[in-house]
Design a protein around this motif. Structure first.
Motif, PDB file in Angstrom:
ATOM      1  N   TYR A 165     -64.640  -1.397  48.943  1.00 52.41           N
ATOM      2  CA  TYR A 165     -63.765  -0.249  48.670  1.00 52.41           C
ATOM      3  C   TYR A 165     -62.377  -0.502  49.238  1.00 52.41           C
ATOM      4  CZ  TYR A 165     -61.470   4.249  49.232  1.00 52.41           C
ATOM      5  OH  TYR A 165     -60.544   5.264  49.205  1.00 52.41           O
ATOM      6  N   VAL A 166     -61.368  -0.337  48.377  1.00 53.28           N
ATOM      7  CA  VAL A 166     -59.973  -0.410  48.788  1.00 53.28           C
ATOM      8  C   VAL A 166     -59.259   0.775  48.141  1.00 53.28           C
ATOM      9  CG1 VAL A 166     -57.826  -1.743  48.649  1.00 53.28           C
ATOM     10  CG2 VAL A 166     -59.991  -2.917  49.035  1.00 53.28           C
ATOM     11  N   PRO A 167     -58.413   1.504  48.876  1.00 47.83           N
ATOM     12  CA  PRO A 167     -57.706   2.649  48.283  1.00 47.83           C
ATOM     13  C   PRO A 167     -56.916   2.251  47.038  1.00 47.83           C
ATOM     14  CG  PRO A 167     -57.414   2.623  50.659  1.00 47.83           C
ATOM     15  CD  PRO A 167     -58.093   1.339  50.308  1.00 47.83           C
ATOM     16  N   GLU A 168     -56.661   3.222  46.180  1.00 51.05           N
ATOM     17  CA  GLU A 168     -55.949   2.972  44.923  1.00 51.05           C
ATOM     18  C   GLU A 168     -54.563   2.378  45.180  1.00 51.05           C
ATOM     19  OE1 GLU A 168     -55.736   6.382  42.450  1.00 51.05           O
ATOM     20  OE2 GLU A 168     -57.900   6.551  42.174  1.00 51.05           O
ATOM     21  N   ASN A 169     -54.154   1.528  44.232  1.00 50.28           N
ATOM     22  CA  ASN A 169     -52.828   0.895  44.273  1.00 50.28           C
ATOM     23  C   ASN A 169     -52.607   0.112  45.567  1.00 50.28           C
ATOM     24  OD1 ASN A 169     -52.143   2.133  41.758  1.00 50.28           O
ATOM     25  ND2 ASN A 169     -51.676   4.025  42.866  1.00 50.28           N
ATOM     26  N   THR A 170     -53.691  -0.487  46.045  1.00 51.04           N
ATOM     27  CA  THR A 170     -53.633  -1.322  47.252  1.00 51.04           C
ATOM     28  C   THR A 170     -54.467  -2.572  46.992  1.00 51.04           C
ATOM     29  OG1 THR A 170     -53.473   0.659  48.631  1.00 51.04           O
ATOM     30  CG2 THR A 170     -54.055  -1.385  49.734  1.00 51.04           C
ATOM     31  N   LYS A 230     -54.243 -13.789  53.683  1.00 43.62           N
ATOM     32  CA  LYS A 230     -55.373 -14.072  54.573  1.00 43.62           C
ATOM     33  C   LYS A 230     -54.938 -15.158  55.550  1.00 43.62           C
ATOM     34  CE  LYS A 230     -58.565 -16.807  53.138  1.00 43.62           C
ATOM     35  NZ  LYS A 230     -59.698 -17.373  52.363  1.00 43.62           N
ATOM     36  N   ASP A 231     -55.062 -14.877  56.831  1.00 43.88           N
ATOM     37  CA  ASP A 231     -54.681 -15.842  57.855  1.00 43.88           C
ATOM     38  C   ASP A 231     -55.868 -16.074  58.793  1.00 43.88           C
ATOM     39  OD1 ASP A 231     -51.749 -16.104  57.258  1.00 43.88           O
ATOM     40  OD2 ASP A 231     -51.818 -13.951  57.657  1.00 43.88           O
ATOM     41  N   VAL A 232     -56.160 -17.331  59.071  1.00 39.79           N
ATOM     42  CA  VAL A 232     -57.221 -17.703  60.004  1.00 39.79           C
ATOM     43  C   VAL A 232     -56.554 -18.353  61.219  1.00 39.79           C
ATOM     44  CG1 VAL A 232     -59.322 -19.021  60.373  1.00 39.79           C
ATOM     45  CG2 VAL A 232     -58.838 -18.055  58.110  1.00 39.79           C
ATOM     46  N   ARG A 266     -59.986 -15.866  64.629  1.00 40.77           N
ATOM     47  CA  ARG A 266     -59.587 -14.530  64.200  1.00 40.77           C
ATOM     48  C   ARG A 266     -59.078 -14.621  62.770  1.00 40.77           C
ATOM     49  NH1 ARG A 266     -55.444 -13.396  67.655  1.00 40.77           N
ATOM     50  NH2 ARG A 266     -56.918 -12.567  69.201  1.00 40.77           N
ATOM     51  N   VAL A 267     -59.615 -13.742  61.920  1.00 39.50           N
ATOM     52  CA  VAL A 267     -59.170 -13.674  60.526  1.00 39.50           C
ATOM     53  C   VAL A 267     -58.393 -12.376  60.340  1.00 39.50           C
ATOM     54  CG1 VAL A 267     -59.899 -13.523  58.123  1.00 39.50           C
ATOM     55  CG2 VAL A 267     -61.132 -15.013  59.698  1.00 39.50           C
ATOM     56  N   ILE A 268     -57.206 -12.476  59.782  1.00 38.74           N
ATOM     57  CA  ILE A 268     -56.362 -11.303  59.528  1.00 38.74           C
ATOM     58  C   ILE A 268     -56.169 -11.156  58.025  1.00 38.74           C
ATOM     59  CG2 ILE A 268     -54.139 -10.191  59.960  1.00 38.74           C
ATOM     60  CD1 ILE A 268     -53.898 -11.885  62.488  1.00 38.74           C
ATOM     61  N   LEU A 269     -56.695 -10.075  57.470  1.00 41.12           N
ATOM     62  CA  LEU A 269     -56.546  -9.761  56.053  1.00 41.12           C
ATOM     63  C   LEU A 269     -55.526  -8.634  55.925  1.00 41.12           C
ATOM     64  CD1 LEU A 269     -60.319  -9.722  55.001  1.00 41.12           C
ATOM     65  CD2 LEU A 269     -58.715 -11.632  54.873  1.00 41.12           C
ATOM     66  N   THR A 270     -54.453  -8.897  55.207  1.00 34.41           N
ATOM     67  CA  THR A 270     -53.389  -7.902  55.042  1.00 34.41           C
ATOM     68  C   THR A 270     -53.431  -7.349  53.620  1.00 34.41           C
ATOM     69  OG1 THR A 270     -51.997  -9.084  56.625  1.00 34.41           O
ATOM     70  CG2 THR A 270     -50.916  -7.481  55.202  1.00 34.41           C
ATOM     71  N   PHE A 271     -53.578  -6.036  53.526  1.00 38.81           N
ATOM     72  CA  PHE A 271     -53.602  -5.357  52.236  1.00 38.81           C
ATOM     73  C   PHE A 271     -52.307  -4.565  52.089  1.00 38.81           C
ATOM     74  CE2 PHE A 271     -57.920  -6.282  53.263  1.00 38.81           C
ATOM     75  CZ  PHE A 271     -58.596  -6.452  52.059  1.00 38.81           C
ATOM     76  N   SER A 272     -51.641  -4.730  50.956  1.00 39.10           N
ATOM     77  CA  SER A 272     -50.365  -4.049  50.738  1.00 39.10           C
ATOM     78  C   SER A 272     -50.475  -3.103  49.553  1.00 39.10           C
ATOM     79  CB  SER A 272     -49.249  -5.066  50.499  1.00 39.10           C
ATOM     80  OG  SER A 272     -49.511  -5.821  49.329  1.00 39.10           O
ATOM     81  N   GLY A 273     -49.551  -2.147  49.490  1.00 37.15           N
ATOM     82  CA  GLY A 273     -49.541  -1.163  48.410  1.00 37.15           C
ATOM     83  C   GLY A 273     -49.266   0.222  48.954  1.00 37.15           C
ATOM     84  N   GLU A 274     -49.723   1.241  48.218  1.00 35.47           N
ATOM     85  CA  GLU A 274     -49.469   2.625  48.625  1.00 35.47           C
ATOM     86  C   GLU A 274     -50.168   2.988  49.931  1.00 35.47           C
ATOM     87  OE1 GLU A 274     -50.364   5.402  45.558  1.00 35.47           O
ATOM     88  OE2 GLU A 274     -48.923   4.549  44.124  1.00 35.47           O
ATOM     89  N   ASN A 275     -51.345   2.384  50.161  1.00 37.68           N
ATOM     90  CA  ASN A 275     -52.113   2.654  51.384  1.00 37.68           C
ATOM     91  C   ASN A 275     -52.378   1.338  52.106  1.00 37.68           C
ATOM     92  OD1 ASN A 275     -52.919   5.677  51.177  1.00 37.68           O
ATOM     93  ND2 ASN A 275     -53.348   4.858  49.145  1.00 37.68           N
ATOM     94  N   SER A 276     -51.318   0.689  52.536  1.00 39.97           N
ATOM     95  CA  SER A 276     -51.440  -0.624  53.165  1.00 39.97           C
ATOM     96  C   SER A 276     -52.218  -0.539  54.472  1.00 39.97           C
ATOM     97  CB  SER A 276     -50.049  -1.217  53.408  1.00 39.97           C
ATOM     98  OG  SER A 276     -49.308  -0.376  54.259  1.00 39.97           O
ATOM     99  N   PHE A 277     -52.925  -1.605  54.790  1.00 46.45           N
ATOM    100  CA  PHE A 277     -53.677  -1.674  56.040  1.00 46.45           C
ATOM    101  C   PHE A 277     -53.962  -3.120  56.389  1.00 46.45           C
ATOM    102  CE2 PHE A 277     -56.921  -1.529  52.743  1.00 46.45           C
ATOM    103  CZ  PHE A 277     -57.917  -2.396  53.182  1.00 46.45           C
ATOM    104  N   VAL A 278     -54.374  -3.330  57.629  1.00 44.30           N
ATOM    105  CA  VAL A 278     -54.739  -4.657  58.121  1.00 44.30           C
ATOM    106  C   VAL A 278     -56.190  -4.622  58.586  1.00 44.30           C
ATOM    107  CG1 VAL A 278     -54.305  -6.412  59.871  1.00 44.30           C
ATOM    108  CG2 VAL A 278     -52.385  -5.204  58.823  1.00 44.30           C
ATOM    109  N   LEU A 279     -56.948  -5.619  58.185  1.00 44.80           N
ATOM    110  CA  LEU A 279     -58.343  -5.770  58.594  1.00 44.80           C
ATOM    111  C   LEU A 279     -58.464  -7.055  59.404  1.00 44.80           C
ATOM    112  CD1 LEU A 279     -61.436  -5.305  58.516  1.00 44.80           C
ATOM    113  CD2 LEU A 279     -61.440  -6.341  56.243  1.00 44.80           C
TER     114      LEU A 279
END
Length: 399
Positions: free
Chosen positions: A293-298, A303-305, A313-326
């Motif tokens: 599940y990812v919010p709409e328009n995101t 991906k950085d390891v 450490r793995v950093i997943l960056t999601f961009s868009g209307e509801n951007s977030f970092v996992l």
């Protein structure tokens, strides 16, 4: 004809008296719970996430105080991962004894949300819904009422199954599609448990420091010395057996030394195997888990390891209307007990209890620490992202 009419009236009165009213049932249940100064519950809980069911053993201890004390032990039946939600005079904690770690919350838990495994919470749910429904079925008094899960709007109502003793045997929590999402079954409820206050001390949940090989050998040598001293004392009491005892003691010493050498070799071998296993499971991330599940328009942007002092450490960056970092990071177990302050609430995330705040969520699963943060994400979105990450490995397409 008059006699028949009188007979029917009597029958109706008898049947009417035999059936309890909703208010009397609810009052009986509330009075039982409110009169209890301490109770203990043993049961099971199922967290149902689509086709996946996460099963927990549940043990609850409660003590009535000005600021009520709770100790909820949740053990995952699949991997025996144990966590404790503790509420005492100092605050609310989620303790993971095996990781030597605890979150400390600034929270009104459990009063700020429904908790289907707590009697006081069930009473409050009933009290807060003046339009609750009631029926008698299959030997149960079943009460249906609304629930309050501010972090999960999907959950809308529950069914409470009371037995003839006016105690719950089962609670089912449903979503708006009438699908059960949480099921708690009560195997034992002791309303006169006599729980002591020291049961709720945080120090009792802190893991004892592990004894290494040198420490273990020191303990064995100490026991060996005690054994020799005891044998000497016995020999002094009976001088006629001195020679025989000396011979026997020498044999025992040789056997003990031989056993000690074998145990030391086995222990070193086992420690080597354990260390290899821990290195394999905690120093690298074998499979990156992506949210279904990812919010709409995101969408996933990068991906950085990164190699860290303790692993990856793995950093997943999601961009868009509801951007977030996992962030996904290999587990590091601290030698000293660690307390992490959180302004939020304990929250069950599939097979673990996490820490949910206004714009972040962190939890541990299968030796990986997870952390989600997003300035524009609501708590519902944080929880939806996390619960969709059930080791599926399904990749959200990068754009």
């Amino acid at each position: 004809m008059k006699k028949i009419g009188i007979f029917l009236v009597i029958v109706l009165l008898i049947t009417g008296c035999g059936k309890k009213s909703k208010s009397s049932i609810i009052n009986d249940f509330k009075n039982k719970v409110n009169k209890s100064k301490s109770y203990e519950i043993v049961g099971t809980m199922d967290i149902i996430n689509d086709e996946d069911v996460f099963k927990y053993d549940v043990n609850v201890k409660y003590l009535h105080k000005d600021n009520d004390y709770y100790k909820v032990v949740l053990k995952n039946q699949t991997n025996n991962h144990e966590q404790v939600i503790l509420k005492n005079a100092e605050g609310v904690y989620v303790v993971t004894p095996s990781l030597n770690k605890s979150f400390k919350f600034q929270s009104n838990w459990p009063n700020n949300s429904s908790q289907s495994y707590l009697l006081s919470s069930i009473v409050n749910d009933i009290k807060n819904d003046s339009e609750s429904n009631y029926e008698e079925k299959d030997g149960y008094y079943i009460i249906k009422n609304k629930v309050k899960y501010p972090n999960n709007e999907e959950l809308v109502y529950e069914k409470i199954y009371l037995d003839k003793d006016m105690l719950p045997k089962k609670v089912e929590v449903y979503n708006d599609k009438d699908v059960v999402k949480i099921k708690v079954e009560f195997n034992k409820i002791d309303l006169k448990a006599g729980v002591d206050e020291d049961e709720f001390e945080l120090s009792k949940l802190v893991k004892e420091p592990e004894c290494d090989l040198e420490c273990q050998n020191a303990k064995k040598n100490s026991k060996k010395e005690d054994s020799k001293n005891n044998n000497t004392a016995e020999n002094n009491e009976d001088s006629n057996d001195n020679v025989e005892n000396d011979i026997e003691n020498k044999k025992n010493e040789e056997i003990n030394e031989q056993n000690q050498e074998e145990e030391t070799e086995d222990s070193e071998s086992q420690n080597t195997d354990i260390n290899k296993t821990e290195e394999k499971s905690t120093t690298s991330i074998q499979d990156i888990i992506y949210p279904l599940y990812v919010p709409e328009n995101t969408s996933l942007k990068s991906k950085d390891v990164i190699s860290t002092e303790n692993g990856e450490r793995v950093i997943l960056t999601f961009s868009g209307e509801n951007s977030f970092v996992l962030v996904e990071e290999t587990l590091n177990i601290s030698d000293e007990f660690e307390i992490i302050p959180v302004y939020g609430d304990p929250e069950i995330v599939n097979d673990s209890i996490g820490a949910l705040s206004a714009n972040s969520l962190s939890w541990t699963s299968n030796n990986i620490n997870y952390y989600i943060t997003g300035a524009n994400l609501a708590r519902n979105d944080l929880l939806s992202i996390a619960t969709s990450m059930n080791n599926t490995g399904v990749v959200n397409a990068e754009k």
